[in-house]
Write an enzyme that holds these catalytic residues in place. Sequence first.
Site, mmCIF file in Angstrom:
data_model
loop_
_atom_site.group_PDB
_atom_site.id
_atom_site.type_symbol
_atom_site.label_atom_id
_atom_site.label_comp_id
_atom_site.label_asym_id
_atom_site.label_seq_id
_atom_site.Cartn_x
_atom_site.Cartn_y
_atom_site.Cartn_z
ATOM 1 N N HIS A 104 -18.048 -42.180 -37.384
ATOM 2 C CA HIS A 104 -19.185 -41.723 -36.799
ATOM 3 C C HIS A 104 -19.825 -40.381 -37.541
ATOM 4 O O HIS A 104 -21.237 -40.406 -37.606
ATOM 5 C CB HIS A 104 -18.964 -41.273 -35.252
ATOM 6 C CG HIS A 104 -20.017 -40.565 -34.563
ATOM 7 N ND1 HIS A 104 -21.109 -41.376 -33.867
ATOM 8 C CD2 HIS A 104 -20.304 -39.570 -34.353
ATOM 9 C CE1 HIS A 104 -21.938 -40.418 -33.261
ATOM 10 N NE2 HIS A 104 -21.556 -39.341 -33.662
ATOM 11 N N GLU A 105 -19.012 -39.592 -37.752
ATOM 12 C CA GLU A 105 -19.408 -38.351 -38.396
ATOM 13 C C GLU A 105 -20.045 -38.605 -39.874
ATOM 14 O O GLU A 105 -21.081 -37.948 -40.381
ATOM 15 C CB GLU A 105 -18.272 -37.333 -38.698
ATOM 16 C CG GLU A 105 -17.634 -36.909 -37.307
ATOM 17 C CD GLU A 105 -18.755 -36.318 -36.262
ATOM 18 O OE1 GLU A 105 -19.848 -35.593 -36.610
ATOM 19 O OE2 GLU A 105 -18.610 -36.592 -35.115
ATOM 20 N N HIS B 175 -28.347 -37.779 -43.036
ATOM 21 C CA HIS B 175 -28.913 -36.803 -43.612
ATOM 22 C C HIS B 175 -29.366 -37.201 -45.056
ATOM 23 O O HIS B 175 -30.435 -36.710 -45.643
ATOM 24 C CB HIS B 175 -27.576 -35.691 -43.912
ATOM 25 C CG HIS B 175 -28.202 -34.486 -44.352
ATOM 26 N ND1 HIS B 175 -27.391 -33.440 -45.068
ATOM 27 C CD2 HIS B 175 -29.455 -33.664 -44.560
ATOM 28 C CE1 HIS B 175 -28.119 -32.330 -45.274
ATOM 29 N NE2 HIS B 175 -29.251 -32.712 -45.342
ATOM 30 N N HIS C 219 -23.558 -39.501 -39.665
ATOM 31 C CA HIS C 219 -24.658 -38.404 -39.848
ATOM 32 C C HIS C 219 -24.937 -37.974 -41.125
ATOM 33 O O HIS C 219 -25.890 -37.570 -41.560
ATOM 34 C CB HIS C 219 -23.838 -37.184 -38.763
ATOM 35 C CG HIS C 219 -23.952 -37.258 -37.587
ATOM 36 N ND1 HIS C 219 -25.059 -37.775 -36.808
ATOM 37 C CD2 HIS C 219 -23.188 -37.134 -36.389
ATOM 38 C CE1 HIS C 219 -24.889 -37.881 -35.532
ATOM 39 N NE2 HIS C 219 -23.601 -37.469 -35.450
#
Length: 230
Positions: free
Chosen positions: A98-99, A106, A102
């Site tokens: 999940h991280e 980006h 991100h």
Amino acid sequence: MINVLFMLTFIVGLALTLWAQWRVRGNFDRWSRVAARSGLTGAEVARRILDANGLHHVPVQMVPGRLSDHYDPIAPAVRLSESVYHSHSIAAISVAAHECGHALQHKEAYGALVLRHRMVPLLNITSGAAPFLLFAGVAFRMAGLLLLGLVFFSTVVLFHLVTLPVEFNASARAKKIMAQQGFISGAEEERGVRRVLGTAAFTYVAGALVALMELLKYVVLLFFQTNNDD
């Protein structure tokens, strides 16, 4: 009437927040005890996802705390809590993926993420001033201050709403990548990933609902205040 409104929103908001946190911790603990068949740790999954998408320069770092995992767009870096970094569990690799979602957002300049980042400087001002303006507007029955507080607090609510697609999209990316790259296999592991990421996303939904209730509460107070003044 005002006291009842304040008490009702406080109780409902607190209950919703605590329930969301309880579900997150419960599901994380449940799936932390189930090892992924891939045998990969959260750190290894994160590194593989980042490298597969050309993000070799983004480090995977361990940070203290429980459920303190996050992506830092300024560094940039994927930061995982110790229980995720070293763990082979379904919960750990789900959070790590999940991280990384991100980080991919980006890289691609995902619209909602860009908007959220641009809102931060404004939010640093409005989120701090809003409570004082709202309190002063209610305490001193000054509709102008209350209205200004509402405008400031609206940016906080908007930030919560913009966060929702950011988090849901990161989870969707994580689930797709984990299946494609073989980090998970079988219906049971897929169910675990859905549970972990689904309940985590619900905390953001709960936060947005609480913020909306707070905004509505002060809108009602402004309505009563202006009508009474007339």
